[in-house]
Design an enzyme around this catalytic site. Structure first.
Site, PDB file in Angstrom:
ATOM      1  N   ASP A   1      67.043  -2.770 -37.696  1.00  0.00           N
ATOM      2  CA  ASP A   1      66.501  -3.612 -36.639  1.00  0.00           C
ATOM      3  C   ASP A   1      67.194  -4.988 -36.671  1.00  0.00           C
ATOM      4  O   ASP A   1      68.424  -5.049 -36.662  1.00  0.00           O
ATOM      5  CB  ASP A   1      64.979  -3.707 -36.791  1.00  0.00           C
ATOM      6  CG  ASP A   1      64.290  -4.409 -35.642  1.00  0.00           C
ATOM      7  OD1 ASP A   1      64.123  -3.781 -34.585  1.00  0.00           O
ATOM      8  OD2 ASP A   1      63.910  -5.583 -35.806  1.00  0.00           O
TER       9      ASP A   1
ATOM     10  N   HIS B   1      60.840   4.178 -34.700  1.00  0.00           N
ATOM     11  CA  HIS B   1      61.774   3.086 -34.939  1.00  0.00           C
ATOM     12  C   HIS B   1      61.853   2.672 -36.404  1.00  0.00           C
ATOM     13  O   HIS B   1      62.887   2.186 -36.858  1.00  0.00           O
ATOM     14  CB  HIS B   1      61.352   1.873 -34.093  1.00  0.00           C
ATOM     15  CG  HIS B   1      62.296   0.727 -34.159  1.00  0.00           C
ATOM     16  ND1 HIS B   1      63.571   0.778 -33.617  1.00  0.00           N
ATOM     17  CD2 HIS B   1      62.168  -0.520 -34.704  1.00  0.00           C
ATOM     18  CE1 HIS B   1      64.182  -0.387 -33.826  1.00  0.00           C
ATOM     19  NE2 HIS B   1      63.352  -1.185 -34.484  1.00  0.00           N
TER      20      HIS B   1
END
Length: 305
Positions: A109, A277
């Site tokens: 991320d 994610h």
């Protein structure tokens, strides 16, 4: 309860490393070739608790809170501190203070954006790059759509000038972080309770939320400018690159991640993984299946310690 999360890292040593701009909170363990692990939003170093102990069996592992996140505090000039170039520089200073001259970097991320900036800016230092659920910032913005805006609304809200997002986030931080993590993990119960409390406690701190906003402000400004300059000059990442992305997700306007990253490096491999994610937490075993052989091939060679 904050930092009871360190129980998730048995055998790791707690360190406080001072650099010109950042006081870093960092965990270290292991021996051998060095690996730096960088977490993402809205997390802390606890994000790596299912990966770091496995790597520490054969490597020296360094796990910091990103600048301004967790317990890493900005002590110098805040101006531009959210930029990935500034973060990369500070993390390089931290690694040098720890005595590490060359190392692989694994980033998820926002940490993935810092990681590829380190590979671009410090090619003599980085031995390998692992990018998790990230494509470069220009391709991300170029692929913006209604679906992206509805799903990643925080990219736009948190990039607004201060103090608007900070005031909005202060209204109910626990609601916001639980909503965010639940969506990212596809079920908040998939996150270890100690890690979850670490994320929540950090997010309660207005200084941490401000640092996160500065991170996203840079993503809409300086980071994109820096990346575009590299792309226009055809500047490439020279080290081997391993990618992990969310299975069946397309990026950058419907492009495959491998195709996007092929514009940035000729040494790219990777695969999509199910689990949402937060892959280092929800799909650690699947990541390690490819991560371990990649690292062994990429950095376990003489002269790259």
């Amino acid at each position: 309860m904050y930092r009871r999360a360190n129980e998730l890292f048995p055998g790791f040593e707690e360190n406080r490393i001072e650099t010109p701009d950042i006081s870093f909170a960092v965990l270290t363990a292991g021996s051998g070739p060095v690996i730096l692990l960088l977490h993402g939003y809205p997390q802390t170093r606890s994000a790596w608790h299912r990966i770091a102990p496995v790597l520490a069996e054969n490597y020296t592992v360094v796990v910091p809170d990103l600048p301004g996140y967790g317990e890493s505090r900005v002590t110098g000039n805040w101006q531009g501190m959210g930029s990935k170039r500034r973060m990369a520089k500070s993390l390089g200073e931290m690694m040098l203070a720890l005595g590490h001259l060359r190392y692989a970097v694994v980033g998820h991320d926002r940490g993935g954006r810092v990681a590829y900036r380190m590979a671009l800016d410090f090619p003599e230092t980085i031995t390998a790059l692992v990018s998790v659920t990230v494509v470069p910032t220009p391709e991300t913005w170029e692929g913006v759509s209604k679906a992206f805006g509805m799903g990643a609304w925080h990219w736009f809200m948190m990039a607004q000038p201060a103090p608007l997002p900070e005031k909005l986030m202060a209204a109910d931080p626990r609601f916001l972080i639980d909503l965010t993590l639940g969506k990212m993990a596809e079920n908040i119960e998939r996150i270890d309770p100690l890690a979850l409390e670490d994320y929540r406690f950090a997010f309660d701190n207005p200084d941490v939320r401000h640092a996160m906003c500065e991170d996203y402000r840079a993503g809409a400004a300086t980071d994109e400018t820096d990346d575009l300059a590299d792309r226009m000059s055809d500047r490439k990442i020279q080290v081997p690159v391993l990618l992990f992305w969310e299975k069946d997700r397309l990026y950058g306007g419907g492009r495959e991640p491998l195709d996007i990253w092929a514009d940035w490096s000729s040494k790219v491999q990777g695969k999509g993984i199910g689990g949402g994610h937060l892959l280092p937490e929800t799909a650690a075993s699947e990541m390690l299946e490819d991560l371990l052989p990649f690292l062994e091939k990429a950095i376990d060679v003489p002269g790259q310690l």
